[in-house]
Scaffold this motif. Structure first.
Motif, PDB file in Angstrom:
ATOM      1  N   VAL A 438      48.418 112.882  24.165  1.00 12.57           N
ATOM      2  CA  VAL A 438      47.671 112.069  25.123  1.00 12.57           C
ATOM      3  C   VAL A 438      48.598 111.040  25.781  1.00 12.57           C
ATOM      4  CG1 VAL A 438      45.863 110.311  25.341  1.00 12.57           C
ATOM      5  CG2 VAL A 438      45.452 112.372  23.982  1.00 12.57           C
ATOM      6  N   GLY A 439      49.466 110.426  24.978  1.00  7.63           N
ATOM      7  CA  GLY A 439      50.393 109.432  25.517  1.00  7.63           C
ATOM      8  C   GLY A 439      51.317 110.025  26.560  1.00  7.63           C
ATOM      9  N   MET A 440      51.826 111.233  26.286  1.00  8.11           N
ATOM     10  CA  MET A 440      52.704 111.886  27.260  1.00  8.11           C
ATOM     11  C   MET A 440      51.956 112.190  28.558  1.00  8.11           C
ATOM     12  SD  MET A 440      54.839 114.540  24.868  1.00  8.11           S
ATOM     13  CE  MET A 440      55.935 113.958  23.571  1.00  8.11           C
ATOM     14  N   ALA A 441      50.712 112.678  28.407  1.00  8.80           N
ATOM     15  CA  ALA A 441      49.932 113.011  29.598  1.00  8.80           C
ATOM     16  C   ALA A 441      49.626 111.763  30.427  1.00  8.80           C
ATOM     17  CB  ALA A 441      48.632 113.706  29.187  1.00  8.80           C
ATOM     18  N   LEU A 442      49.210 110.688  29.764  1.00  6.03           N
ATOM     19  CA  LEU A 442      48.890 109.451  30.478  1.00  6.03           C
ATOM     20  C   LEU A 442      50.133 108.862  31.150  1.00  6.03           C
ATOM     21  CD1 LEU A 442      46.428 107.700  27.986  1.00  6.03           C
ATOM     22  CD2 LEU A 442      45.880 108.892  30.123  1.00  6.03           C
ATOM     23  N   ALA A 443      51.279 108.996  30.482  1.00  4.96           N
ATOM     24  CA  ALA A 443      52.522 108.508  31.087  1.00  4.96           C
ATOM     25  C   ALA A 443      52.814 109.265  32.370  1.00  4.96           C
ATOM     26  CB  ALA A 443      53.678 108.663  30.103  1.00  4.96           C
ATOM     27  N   GLY A 444      52.601 110.575  32.349  1.00  2.00           N
ATOM     28  CA  GLY A 444      52.840 111.370  33.538  1.00  2.00           C
ATOM     29  C   GLY A 444      51.904 110.993  34.681  1.00  2.00           C
ATOM     30  N   VAL A 445      50.633 110.764  34.339  1.00  2.00           N
ATOM     31  CA  VAL A 445      49.668 110.360  35.361  1.00  2.00           C
ATOM     32  C   VAL A 445      50.062 109.018  35.968  1.00  2.00           C
ATOM     33  CG1 VAL A 445      47.275 109.663  35.768  1.00  2.00           C
ATOM     34  CG2 VAL A 445      47.768 111.677  34.356  1.00  2.00           C
ATOM     35  N   ALA A 446      50.402 108.048  35.097  1.00  3.35           N
ATOM     36  CA  ALA A 446      50.775 106.722  35.589  1.00  3.35           C
ATOM     37  C   ALA A 446      52.008 106.785  36.493  1.00  3.35           C
ATOM     38  CB  ALA A 446      51.032 105.783  34.410  1.00  3.35           C
ATOM     39  N   ALA A 447      52.955 107.658  36.134  1.00  2.00           N
ATOM     40  CA  ALA A 447      54.202 107.755  36.905  1.00  2.00           C
ATOM     41  C   ALA A 447      53.985 108.407  38.278  1.00  2.00           C
ATOM     42  CB  ALA A 447      55.243 108.542  36.120  1.00  2.00           C
ATOM     43  N   GLU A 448      52.795 109.001  38.500  1.00  2.00           N
ATOM     44  CA  GLU A 448      52.477 109.520  39.825  1.00  2.00           C
ATOM     45  C   GLU A 448      52.198 108.395  40.814  1.00  2.00           C
ATOM     46  OE1 GLU A 448      52.256 112.697  41.125  1.00  2.00           O
ATOM     47  OE2 GLU A 448      53.303 113.332  39.305  1.00  2.00           O
ATOM     48  N   PHE A 449      51.831 107.236  40.279  1.00  2.00           N
ATOM     49  CA  PHE A 449      51.425 106.121  41.135  1.00  2.00           C
ATOM     50  C   PHE A 449      52.353 104.910  41.041  1.00  2.00           C
ATOM     51  CE2 PHE A 449      47.682 108.532  39.841  1.00  2.00           C
ATOM     52  CZ  PHE A 449      47.109 108.844  41.074  1.00  2.00           C
ATOM     53  N   LEU A 450      53.131 104.825  39.962  1.00  2.00           N
ATOM     54  CA  LEU A 450      54.000 103.676  39.740  1.00  2.00           C
ATOM     55  C   LEU A 450      55.417 104.147  39.433  1.00  2.00           C
ATOM     56  CD1 LEU A 450      51.639 101.607  37.386  1.00  2.00           C
ATOM     57  CD2 LEU A 450      52.156 101.083  39.790  1.00  2.00           C
ATOM     58  N   PRO A 451      56.430 103.322  39.699  1.00  2.00           N
ATOM     59  CA  PRO A 451      57.803 103.683  39.317  1.00  2.00           C
ATOM     60  C   PRO A 451      57.908 103.846  37.798  1.00  2.00           C
ATOM     61  CG  PRO A 451      57.793 101.831  40.848  1.00  2.00           C
ATOM     62  CD  PRO A 451      56.378 102.044  40.440  1.00  2.00           C
ATOM     63  N   VAL A 452      58.791 104.732  37.387  1.00  2.00           N
ATOM     64  CA  VAL A 452      58.925 105.027  35.957  1.00  2.00           C
ATOM     65  C   VAL A 452      59.261 103.771  35.157  1.00  2.00           C
ATOM     66  CG1 VAL A 452      60.312 106.247  34.237  1.00  2.00           C
ATOM     67  CG2 VAL A 452      59.535 107.439  36.296  1.00  2.00           C
ATOM     68  N   HIS A 453      60.170 102.934  35.658  1.00  2.00           N
ATOM     69  CA  HIS A 453      60.565 101.763  34.881  1.00  2.00           C
ATOM     70  C   HIS A 453      59.397 100.796  34.696  1.00  2.00           C
ATOM     71  CE1 HIS A 453      61.052 100.184  38.977  1.00  2.00           C
ATOM     72  NE2 HIS A 453      61.009  98.962  38.455  1.00  2.00           N
TER      73      HIS A 453
END
Length: 482
Positions: A438-453
């Motif tokens: 779940v954490g990996m999936a949510l990280a991927g979703v968040a990175a679609e809208f925000l910079p990775v850092h």
């Protein structure tokens, strides 16, 4: 059938026979299960941090609580093992076959994952189906952990462990048959993932039977977890080399042989012990999967410790999940990316070796809360968009903080009622594996809208807040159990 021990460590996803993903583990070691629990028979030395009159440490021995009872069937030399450290654990005769079985099966699982991915891709030419060989493990893993958890206490541990290994060996052998359709390959992959949490939970619970629930248990669990993490570093390279001389089906056949070897080691090298629920006055309302889940999470302290095991990894996996896009943005080479991917596992192994070798059980218990509280803070370095050298050091430092899990293991094994130990450990590994996904999936979703850092630094802040709340709850429950 053992595979990587699931653990709150980024680099260890549970890898039981057929477990999904890379882990965790650590989660995740055949046969000797690394989990809380006592065992059956010989006397066990009191836990190293159980000193009458000492101030309570969250998760440490509780004043007024009697020393842990002897572990049935424990090796007579167990007390020495608890005092000597990692070397002493290997002096326990029954632990050695458990360790060997774990090493054999975890390498087999890693090689199988690579080989199956290559096999599916060659058969279909589809990157999606190839990726599904990893992703499909998560759903059956979650279902298997929930539905099969009662069996961890209802059946003799050795029978469960050997049975799971044989199921995985049969699945791997079927995968190796020429002409097996891709759909059947994926079904077999799911079947292996379905039994993986039962294997890991039973193994964890039975490790306490082999080593006792004191310091030897903590160090034994640590050894199995380090094997799982090391397999991530070595196994994929070894698998790649094997595929230069063997066809994918031939490599998968070696995995089947590994599971059979693991089953033989566990069957011949460990003692037969009765089912954990036998004669323990098991209540009928705990017989169903949901009732067992309520029994585990309905215990306030056990619930707090379970969440403390589950939730930090959800945030720790964020930088790993986003490492490729971040490194690509920096212009890092493929070799540099590989170096970064090794950083957390290297730090985690070094942290465990340091905590297990240089610290006493009491000291490990004392540093668990403060180390857990700061474990995500190194990731705040992402806020300044670090380059390769600083990023590598940041990830190693985050891995080093994984040393807090040794103390957390001790707290957990002391909190679990013996009749629930197998089921509690199965649910623990299931939740850990699921939430990492779940954490990996949510990280991927968040990175679609925000910079990775920004995503990684925010995860560090949010995760630290969650850990502090959980530690406060653990401290509130640190009282004599009635």
């Amino acid at each position: 059938m053992s595979t990587a021990e699931p653990s709150p460590s980024p680099a260890t996803t549970a890898t039981g026979p057929g477990a999904p993903g890379r882990d965790p583990s650590p989660d995740a070691a055949p046969r000797s299960a690394t989990v809380p629990g006592g065992s059956s028979g010989s006397s066990r030395a009191p836990s190293a941090d159980a000193t009458p009159g000492s101030a309570p440490v969250p998760g440490g021995s509780v004043p007024g609580r009697a020393p842990a009872a002897a572990a049935p069937g424990a090796d007579p030399g167990q007390g020495a093992a608890e005092a000597v450290g990692y070397r002493g654990v290997f002096r326990v005769g029954e632990f050695r076959p458990v360790f060997a079985a774990h090493l054999l099966s975890v390498l087999g699982v890693v090689i199988a994952e690579i080989s199956l991915t290559v096999l599916v891709y060659r058969a279909t030419g589809s990157p999606l189906l190839s990726a599904l060989t990893f992703a499909l493990g998560f759903l059956p893993y979650a279902l298997g952990g929930t539905l099969l958890a009662p069996l961890a206490d209802r059946l003799p541990a050795r029978r469960v462990l050997v049975g799971c290994d044989l199921v995985c060996a049969a699945c791997a052998a079927a995968m190796a048959v020429p002409g097996t359709p891709v759909a059947l390959l994926l079904v077999l992959r799911c079947a292996m993932a379905f039994v993986a949490p039962l294997f890991q939970g039973t193994r964890s619970a039975s490790l306490a039977d082999v080593l006792g629930a004191g310091d030897a248990y903590v160090l034994g669990r640590s050894l199995l977890r380090m094997v799982a993490q090391s397999a991530q570093l070595i196994g994929f390279g070894l698998g790649g080399l094997l595929l230069t001389v063997l066809a994918p089906r031939g490599a998968i056949l070696l995995t089947a042989a590994g599971f059979l070897g693991s089953a033989a080691l566990l069957r011949l090298g460990t003692r037969a012990r009765p089912a954990r629920s036998a004669g323990a006055g098991r209540r009928p309302d705990r017989g169903s999967p949901l009732a067992g889940l309520r029994a585990v999470l309905g215990h306030r302290r056990l619930r707090a410790l379970t969440l403390l095991s589950w939730l930090p990894p959800l945030f720790v996996v964020v930088p790993e999940a986003l490492l490729t896009p971040y490194a690509t943005g920096l212009g890092v080479s493929t070799a540099g990316l590989g170096l970064l991917m090794c950083a957390m596992p290297v730090g985690a192994i070094a942290g465990e070796v340091w905590a297990g070798s240089a610290l006493t059980a009491r000291t490990r218990s004392r540093i668990t809360a403060p180390l857990a509280a700061v474990s995500l803070l190194p990731l705040l370095a992402y806020a300044v968009r670090p380059g390769l050298p600083l990023l590598w050091g940041t990830l190693v430092l985050a891995g080093l903080a994984h040393a807090y899990t040794l103390g957390l293991d001790q707290w957990y094994v002391e909190a679990v009622p013996e009749e629930l130990r197998g089921r509690a450990m199965t649910l623990l590994s299931t939740g850990l594996m699921t939430l990492q996904g779940v954490g990996m999936a949510l990280a991927g979703v968040a990175a679609e809208f925000l910079p990775v850092h920004v995503v990684v630094a925010s995860a560090a802040v949010l995760g630290t807040g969650v850990v502090l709340l959980l530690l406060a709850e653990v401290r509130r429950t640190d009282a004599p159990r009635v």
